[in-house]
Scaffold this motif. Structure first.
Motif, PDB file in Angstrom:
ATOM      1  N   ASN A  20     -10.399  44.254  -2.341  1.00  0.00           N
ATOM      2  CA  ASN A  20      -9.821  43.986  -3.165  1.00  0.00           C
ATOM      3  C   ASN A  20      -8.590  45.803  -3.727  1.00  0.00           C
ATOM      4  OD1 ASN A  20     -10.600  41.672  -4.385  1.00  0.00           O
ATOM      5  ND2 ASN A  20     -12.374  43.118  -4.074  1.00  0.00           N
ATOM      6  N   THR A  21      -8.704  46.284  -2.515  1.00  0.00           N
ATOM      7  CA  THR A  21      -8.283  47.959  -2.463  1.00  0.00           C
ATOM      8  C   THR A  21      -6.982  48.109  -0.956  1.00  0.00           C
ATOM      9  OG1 THR A  21      -9.070  49.603  -2.099  1.00  0.00           O
ATOM     10  CG2 THR A  21      -9.296  48.845  -4.339  1.00  0.00           C
ATOM     11  N   PRO A  22      -6.265  48.606  -1.481  1.00  0.00           N
ATOM     12  CA  PRO A  22      -5.134  48.481   0.408  1.00  0.00           C
ATOM     13  C   PRO A  22      -6.107  50.659   0.993  1.00  0.00           C
ATOM     14  CG  PRO A  22      -4.387  49.972  -1.818  1.00  0.00           C
ATOM     15  CD  PRO A  22      -5.631  49.390  -2.574  1.00  0.00           C
ATOM     16  N   ILE A  23      -7.274  50.235   0.614  1.00  0.00           N
ATOM     17  CA  ILE A  23      -8.545  51.366   1.230  1.00  0.00           C
ATOM     18  C   ILE A  23      -9.121  50.529   2.691  1.00  0.00           C
ATOM     19  CG2 ILE A  23      -8.113  53.084  -0.817  1.00  0.00           C
ATOM     20  CD1 ILE A  23     -11.018  52.308  -0.409  1.00  0.00           C
ATOM     21  N   THR A  24      -9.227  51.431   3.590  1.00  0.00           N
ATOM     22  CA  THR A  24     -10.220  50.541   4.765  1.00  0.00           C
ATOM     23  C   THR A  24     -11.546  50.573   4.278  1.00  0.00           C
ATOM     24  OG1 THR A  24     -11.015  53.179   6.135  1.00  0.00           O
ATOM     25  CG2 THR A  24      -8.947  51.929   5.784  1.00  0.00           C
ATOM     26  N   VAL A  25     -12.603  49.408   5.117  1.00  0.00           N
ATOM     27  CA  VAL A  25     -14.081  49.686   4.598  1.00  0.00           C
ATOM     28  C   VAL A  25     -14.505  50.966   5.184  1.00  0.00           C
ATOM     29  CG1 VAL A  25     -15.955  48.861   5.054  1.00  0.00           C
ATOM     30  CG2 VAL A  25     -14.004  47.323   5.265  1.00  0.00           C
ATOM     31  N   VAL A  26     -14.267  51.838   5.200  1.00  0.00           N
ATOM     32  CA  VAL A  26     -14.697  53.306   5.923  1.00  0.00           C
ATOM     33  C   VAL A  26     -14.797  53.848   4.220  1.00  0.00           C
ATOM     34  CG1 VAL A  26     -15.077  55.233   7.473  1.00  0.00           C
ATOM     35  CG2 VAL A  26     -15.234  53.056   8.510  1.00  0.00           C
ATOM     36  N   GLN A  27     -13.546  53.550   3.855  1.00  0.00           N
ATOM     37  CA  GLN A  27     -12.830  54.967   2.948  1.00  0.00           C
ATOM     38  C   GLN A  27     -13.582  54.269   1.715  1.00  0.00           C
ATOM     39  OE1 GLN A  27      -8.680  54.221   3.396  1.00  0.00           O
ATOM     40  NE2 GLN A  27      -8.574  56.257   3.806  1.00  0.00           N
ATOM     41  N   ALA A  28     -14.210  52.524   1.873  1.00  0.00           N
ATOM     42  CA  ALA A  28     -14.653  52.613   0.832  1.00  0.00           C
ATOM     43  C   ALA A  28     -16.090  52.497   0.244  1.00  0.00           C
ATOM     44  CB  ALA A  28     -14.611  50.958   0.312  1.00  0.00           C
ATOM     45  N   TYR A  29     -17.073  52.468   1.927  1.00  0.00           N
ATOM     46  CA  TYR A  29     -17.782  53.123   1.338  1.00  0.00           C
ATOM     47  C   TYR A  29     -17.755  54.405   1.284  1.00  0.00           C
ATOM     48  CZ  TYR A  29     -20.802  49.426   3.878  1.00  0.00           C
ATOM     49  OH  TYR A  29     -21.296  48.309   4.688  1.00  0.00           O
ATOM     50  N   ALA A  30     -17.209  55.425   1.643  1.00  0.00           N
ATOM     51  CA  ALA A  30     -17.159  57.052   1.052  1.00  0.00           C
ATOM     52  C   ALA A  30     -17.041  56.654  -0.102  1.00  0.00           C
ATOM     53  CB  ALA A  30     -16.139  58.126   1.755  1.00  0.00           C
ATOM     54  N   PHE A  31     -15.941  55.679  -0.966  1.00  0.00           N
ATOM     55  CA  PHE A  31     -15.916  56.036  -1.799  1.00  0.00           C
ATOM     56  C   PHE A  31     -16.982  56.066  -3.130  1.00  0.00           C
ATOM     57  CE2 PHE A  31     -14.261  53.398  -5.584  1.00  0.00           C
ATOM     58  CZ  PHE A  31     -13.477  54.326  -6.435  1.00  0.00           C
ATOM     59  N   ALA A  32     -17.409  54.570  -2.633  1.00  0.00           N
ATOM     60  CA  ALA A  32     -18.416  54.378  -3.517  1.00  0.00           C
ATOM     61  C   ALA A  32     -20.560  55.114  -2.950  1.00  0.00           C
ATOM     62  CB  ALA A  32     -19.443  52.548  -2.387  1.00  0.00           C
ATOM     63  N   ASP A  33     -20.245  55.763  -1.960  1.00  0.00           N
ATOM     64  CA  ASP A  33     -21.122  56.959  -2.079  1.00  0.00           C
ATOM     65  C   ASP A  33     -20.981  58.160  -3.108  1.00  0.00           C
ATOM     66  OD1 ASP A  33     -22.869  55.421  -0.066  1.00  0.00           O
ATOM     67  OD2 ASP A  33     -21.707  56.002   2.088  1.00  0.00           O
ATOM     68  N   ALA A  34     -19.557  58.616  -3.245  1.00  0.00           N
ATOM     69  CA  ALA A  34     -19.515  59.484  -3.990  1.00  0.00           C
ATOM     70  C   ALA A  34     -19.701  59.040  -5.498  1.00  0.00           C
ATOM     71  CB  ALA A  34     -18.007  59.508  -3.728  1.00  0.00           C
ATOM     72  N   ILE A  35     -18.667  57.722  -5.942  1.00  0.00           N
ATOM     73  CA  ILE A  35     -19.527  57.673  -7.227  1.00  0.00           C
ATOM     74  C   ILE A  35     -21.318  57.615  -7.494  1.00  0.00           C
ATOM     75  CG2 ILE A  35     -19.877  55.461  -8.986  1.00  0.00           C
ATOM     76  CD1 ILE A  35     -16.519  54.646  -7.767  1.00  0.00           C
ATOM     77  N   LEU A  36     -21.688  57.529  -6.332  1.00  0.00           N
ATOM     78  CA  LEU A  36     -23.407  56.679  -6.623  1.00  0.00           C
ATOM     79  C   LEU A  36     -24.277  58.565  -6.575  1.00  0.00           C
ATOM     80  CD1 LEU A  36     -24.338  53.430  -4.645  1.00  0.00           C
ATOM     81  CD2 LEU A  36     -24.347  54.074  -6.774  1.00  0.00           C
ATOM     82  N   GLU A  37     -23.586  58.943  -5.572  1.00  0.00           N
ATOM     83  CA  GLU A  37     -24.313  60.330  -5.298  1.00  0.00           C
ATOM     84  C   GLU A  37     -23.723  61.379  -6.570  1.00  0.00           C
ATOM     85  OE1 GLU A  37     -25.673  63.914  -4.456  1.00  0.00           O
ATOM     86  OE2 GLU A  37     -25.840  62.114  -3.824  1.00  0.00           O
ATOM     87  N   HIS A  38     -22.280  60.847  -7.417  1.00  0.00           N
ATOM     88  CA  HIS A  38     -22.337  62.000  -8.572  1.00  0.00           C
ATOM     89  C   HIS A  38     -23.089  61.224  -9.792  1.00  0.00           C
ATOM     90  CE1 HIS A  38     -19.464  63.707 -11.352  1.00  0.00           C
ATOM     91  NE2 HIS A  38     -19.602  62.638 -12.063  1.00  0.00           N
ATOM     92  N   MET A  39     -23.551  60.300 -10.310  1.00  0.00           N
ATOM     93  CA  MET A  39     -24.215  60.119 -10.964  1.00  0.00           C
ATOM     94  C   MET A  39     -25.488  60.167 -11.077  1.00  0.00           C
ATOM     95  SD  MET A  39     -23.171  55.349 -11.291  1.00  0.00           S
ATOM     96  CE  MET A  39     -24.194  54.731 -11.893  1.00  0.00           C
ATOM     97  N   ALA A  40     -26.265  60.529  -9.287  1.00  0.00           N
ATOM     98  CA  ALA A  40     -27.235  60.720  -9.248  1.00  0.00           C
ATOM     99  C   ALA A  40     -27.658  62.196  -9.864  1.00  0.00           C
ATOM    100  CB  ALA A  40     -27.967  60.569  -7.791  1.00  0.00           C
ATOM    101  N   CYS A  41     -26.323  62.903  -9.177  1.00  0.00           N
ATOM    102  CA  CYS A  41     -26.664  64.030  -9.487  1.00  0.00           C
ATOM    103  C   CYS A  41     -26.485  64.461 -11.265  1.00  0.00           C
ATOM    104  CB  CYS A  41     -25.595  65.720  -8.824  1.00  0.00           C
ATOM    105  SG  CYS A  41     -24.893  64.886  -6.315  1.00  0.00           S
TER     106      CYS A  41
END
Length: 101
Positions: A20-41
């Motif tokens: 749904n965005t112009p980013i690659t799957v690898v970038q999307a994984y990093a994006f999702a991980d960053a959000i979840l990490e921010h929430m966990a912290c």
């Protein structure tokens, strides 16, 4: 887990972001991980996490209590601890509410 045994995974979230965005799957994984990490912290720091139109992850202190092992009947002390609960928003609650087959 859903009633039909299906579960939405981090990988599925990343693939949906990529579709749904112009980013690659690898970038999307990093994006999702960053959000979840921010929430966990934030939760580690004792903060609640509120996501508009989705819900709030709320921390609660549970006190020490006496419990019983249901298999053996043996009593044991459960130590005090912090737990995280999820309170869905009214918007999410209305979307999810529906007839149960």
């Amino acid at each position: 887990m859903a009633r039909d045994g299906k579960t939405l995974t981090r990988a599925q979230i990343a693939k949906a972001i990529s579709r749904n965005t112009p980013i690659t799957v690898v970038q999307a994984y990093a994006f999702a991980d960053a959000i979840l990490e921010h929430m966990a912290c934030a939760l580690e720091r004792g903060e609640n996490v509120k996501i508009s139109r989705f819900g709030t992850f709320v921390q609660r202190e549970k006190g020490r209590r006496l419990a019983r092992n249901p298999n053996t009947g043996e009593k044991a002390v459960v130590t005090a601890r912090r737990v995280v609960t999820f309170n869905p928003s009214d918007f999410l609650r209305q979307r999810v509410a529906g007839p149960i087959d």
